[in-house]
Design a protein around this motif. Sequence first.
Motif, PDB file in Angstrom:
ATOM      1  N   ALA A  75      -6.474  -2.859  -3.954  1.00  0.00           N
ATOM      2  CA  ALA A  75      -5.496  -3.381  -3.124  1.00  0.00           C
ATOM      3  C   ALA A  75      -4.045  -3.056  -3.493  1.00  0.00           C
ATOM      4  N   GLY A  76      -3.873  -3.041  -4.937  1.00  0.00           N
ATOM      5  CA  GLY A  76      -2.644  -2.674  -5.442  1.00  0.00           C
ATOM      6  C   GLY A  76      -2.386  -1.103  -5.462  1.00  0.00           C
ATOM      7  N   TYR A  77      -1.163  -0.673  -5.428  1.00  0.00           N
ATOM      8  CA  TYR A  77      -0.904   0.683  -5.286  1.00  0.00           C
ATOM      9  C   TYR A  77       0.302   1.142  -6.218  1.00  0.00           C
ATOM     10  N   ASP A  78       0.597   0.244  -7.243  1.00  0.00           N
ATOM     11  CA  ASP A  78       1.571   0.505  -7.953  1.00  0.00           C
ATOM     12  C   ASP A  78       1.403   1.832  -9.086  1.00  0.00           C
ATOM     13  N   HIS A  79       0.052   2.278  -9.040  1.00  0.00           N
ATOM     14  CA  HIS A  79      -0.070   3.737  -9.722  1.00  0.00           C
ATOM     15  C   HIS A  79       0.143   4.766  -8.973  1.00  0.00           C
ATOM     16  N   VAL A  80       0.565   4.779  -7.819  1.00  0.00           N
ATOM     17  CA  VAL A  80       0.656   5.763  -6.673  1.00  0.00           C
ATOM     18  C   VAL A  80       2.291   5.840  -6.369  1.00  0.00           C
ATOM     19  N   ASP A  81       2.737   7.140  -6.152  1.00  0.00           N
ATOM     20  CA  ASP A  81       3.945   7.372  -5.938  1.00  0.00           C
ATOM     21  C   ASP A  81       4.036   7.632  -4.292  1.00  0.00           C
ATOM     22  N   ILE A  82       4.137   6.541  -3.683  1.00  0.00           N
ATOM     23  CA  ILE A  82       4.020   6.644  -2.102  1.00  0.00           C
ATOM     24  C   ILE A  82       5.025   7.291  -1.351  1.00  0.00           C
ATOM     25  N   GLN A  83       6.466   7.142  -2.004  1.00  0.00           N
ATOM     26  CA  GLN A  83       7.497   7.913  -1.424  1.00  0.00           C
ATOM     27  C   GLN A  83       7.028   9.402  -1.748  1.00  0.00           C
ATOM     28  N   LYS A  84       6.790  10.201  -2.794  1.00  0.00           N
ATOM     29  CA  LYS A  84       6.353  11.294  -3.031  1.00  0.00           C
ATOM     30  C   LYS A  84       5.211  11.651  -2.120  1.00  0.00           C
ATOM     31  N   ALA A  85       4.308  10.916  -1.955  1.00  0.00           N
ATOM     32  CA  ALA A  85       3.172  11.565  -0.909  1.00  0.00           C
ATOM     33  C   ALA A  85       3.657  11.423   0.342  1.00  0.00           C
ATOM     34  N   ASN A  86       4.656  10.544   1.028  1.00  0.00           N
ATOM     35  CA  ASN A  86       5.195  10.673   2.112  1.00  0.00           C
ATOM     36  C   ASN A  86       5.927  11.969   2.317  1.00  0.00           C
ATOM     37  N   THR A  87       6.518  12.445   1.165  1.00  0.00           N
ATOM     38  CA  THR A  87       7.529  13.520   1.352  1.00  0.00           C
ATOM     39  C   THR A  87       6.596  14.874   1.437  1.00  0.00           C
ATOM     40  N   LEU A  88       5.618  14.604   0.743  1.00  0.00           N
ATOM     41  CA  LEU A  88       4.594  15.812   0.805  1.00  0.00           C
ATOM     42  C   LEU A  88       3.605  15.984   2.042  1.00  0.00           C
ATOM     43  N   GLY A  89       3.495  14.904   2.666  1.00  0.00           N
ATOM     44  CA  GLY A  89       2.792  14.814   4.066  1.00  0.00           C
ATOM     45  C   GLY A  89       1.448  14.511   3.639  1.00  0.00           C
ATOM     46  N   MET A  90       1.123  13.749   2.632  1.00  0.00           N
ATOM     47  CA  MET A  90      -0.211  13.341   2.115  1.00  0.00           C
ATOM     48  C   MET A  90      -0.377  11.728   2.768  1.00  0.00           C
ATOM     49  N   ARG A  91      -1.484  11.690   3.422  1.00  0.00           N
ATOM     50  CA  ARG A  91      -1.802  10.265   3.649  1.00  0.00           C
ATOM     51  C   ARG A  91      -2.531   9.333   2.840  1.00  0.00           C
ATOM     52  N   VAL A  92      -1.978   8.217   2.578  1.00  0.00           N
ATOM     53  CA  VAL A  92      -2.510   7.423   1.472  1.00  0.00           C
ATOM     54  C   VAL A  92      -3.023   6.122   2.163  1.00  0.00           C
ATOM     55  N   ALA A  93      -3.942   5.428   1.605  1.00  0.00           N
ATOM     56  CA  ALA A  93      -4.545   4.229   2.509  1.00  0.00           C
ATOM     57  C   ALA A  93      -5.099   3.494   1.207  1.00  0.00           C
ATOM     58  N   HIS A  94      -4.936   2.132   1.126  1.00  0.00           N
ATOM     59  CA  HIS A  94      -5.645   1.326   0.493  1.00  0.00           C
ATOM     60  C   HIS A  94      -6.589   0.176   0.799  1.00  0.00           C
ATOM     61  N   VAL A  95      -7.208  -0.771   0.300  1.00  0.00           N
ATOM     62  CA  VAL A  95      -7.972  -1.802   0.810  1.00  0.00           C
ATOM     63  C   VAL A  95      -7.491  -2.881   0.258  1.00  0.00           C
ATOM     64  N   PRO A  96      -6.870  -3.519   1.381  1.00  0.00           N
ATOM     65  CA  PRO A  96      -5.714  -4.763   1.321  1.00  0.00           C
ATOM     66  C   PRO A  96      -6.678  -5.958   1.034  1.00  0.00           C
ATOM     67  N   GLU A  97      -7.724  -5.993   1.603  1.00  0.00           N
ATOM     68  CA  GLU A  97      -8.488  -6.985   1.616  1.00  0.00           C
ATOM     69  C   GLU A  97      -9.809  -6.714   1.484  1.00  0.00           C
ATOM     70  N   TYR A  98     -10.612  -7.539   0.290  1.00  0.00           N
ATOM     71  CA  TYR A  98     -11.842  -7.630  -0.150  1.00  0.00           C
ATOM     72  C   TYR A  98     -11.953  -9.107  -0.583  1.00  0.00           C
ATOM     73  N   SER A  99     -13.105  -9.515  -0.970  1.00  0.00           N
ATOM     74  CA  SER A  99     -13.524 -10.806  -1.338  1.00  0.00           C
ATOM     75  C   SER A  99     -12.354 -11.511  -2.061  1.00  0.00           C
ATOM     76  N   PRO A 100     -11.209 -12.114  -1.589  1.00  0.00           N
ATOM     77  CA  PRO A 100     -10.336 -12.716  -2.371  1.00  0.00           C
ATOM     78  C   PRO A 100     -11.106 -13.696  -3.454  1.00  0.00           C
ATOM     79  N   ASN A 101     -12.261 -14.246  -3.244  1.00  0.00           N
ATOM     80  CA  ASN A 101     -12.969 -15.327  -4.136  1.00  0.00           C
ATOM     81  C   ASN A 101     -13.590 -14.590  -5.372  1.00  0.00           C
ATOM     82  N   SER A 102     -13.687 -13.299  -5.244  1.00  0.00           N
ATOM     83  CA  SER A 102     -14.126 -12.816  -6.540  1.00  0.00           C
ATOM     84  C   SER A 102     -13.151 -12.664  -7.698  1.00  0.00           C
ATOM     85  N   VAL A 103     -11.918 -12.625  -7.321  1.00  0.00           N
ATOM     86  CA  VAL A 103     -10.780 -12.473  -8.221  1.00  0.00           C
ATOM     87  C   VAL A 103     -10.591 -14.137  -8.842  1.00  0.00           C
ATOM     88  N   ALA A 104     -10.330 -14.953  -7.854  1.00  0.00           N
ATOM     89  CA  ALA A 104     -10.223 -16.220  -7.906  1.00  0.00           C
ATOM     90  C   ALA A 104     -11.267 -16.792  -8.648  1.00  0.00           C
TER      91      ALA A 104
END
Length: 338
Positions: A75-104
């Motif tokens: 879900a987190g994407y702090d390890h990826v430079d999204i602005q740079k990816a957009n500038t390069l025309g690279m498409r980036v996707a994450h997994v915003p939702e998966y079992s929240p209960n697992s971490v909780a």
Amino acid sequence: MKVLVFSSRSYDRAALIKMPTDHALFFTERRLTKETVHLASGHDAVSLFTSDDGSGTVLDMLHGLGVRYVLLRSAGYDHVDIQKANTLGMRVAHVPEYSPNSVAEHAVAMLMAVNRKIIQGQLLMQLQDFRIDSLMGFDIHGKTVGVIGTGKIGRAFANIMTGFGAKVMAYDPAPNQEAIEKGVQYGTLQALLSECDVISIHCPLKAETKHLFSHENLKRMKAGAILINTSRGAVIDTVALIESLAAGHLGGACLDVYEFERGLFFEDHTNESCLDANFIRLRSFKNVLITAHQGFLTQDAVEQIAGTTLENLNRFSNHLACSNELTVWKSEVANRQN
């Protein structure tokens, strides 16, 4: 498409292979770094985990190799430079939702282990020392528990604490109505720090939250309180945390993440000497429990991550809109909402 899955482990491979797909998946246990980026040559897409380096420099190198899609298994994407990816025309996707209960649920397990000194008790048991004098904990029932960030994981943790009979306070710039209806009381960060017996961190890492738990804020915490972090390591200033623990101010810390975990967690260092003095010091405290970023690791969550990752790939390969795609604009909106 040919996809190289970096930082893959047995559970990643098993879950991804089980999912139906027309794409060719290749796996490597190696982290994506400037030194390993060449492995992506000949692939259309790469899949990254939180330990991988998605900096602008590495993205430039990936783009030069012909990689056009970046699929995050997190879900987190702090390890990826999204602005740079957009500038390069690279498409980036994450997994915003998966079992929240697992971490909780992992956060709760760590809390109970530290509070009730389960690991210390087990060690004494193995030594056949059956005295319990050093194993005193406190009831969660009736205590005040603070939650930093009330997204799905934070709300799941709050629900469990409510079930324990605790009073739940929360700090979040965008209060959640569902949480309020379930009895969560929102307040200022300062009030939460000074009043809570337990504080659990569930916010993303961004400029405003880096070292949110600084020397000053750790001092403001209630004496004897337990701090839990299952979000991102850098939300806590590690040196400040060590000082607070050494001074006996904090009652304990439960850490599933660590500020300097990249290159340490998810790797086998059995035959190596640990050169991270801060990590060694943290491990030395009896009232600190550290797990290696395993909060997400349930069968349910891993399968959901795999399914969403491949769905994102399918959307990209068919040139379709993807609701999980990350852009600079979307990142800025998400940061304002978290």
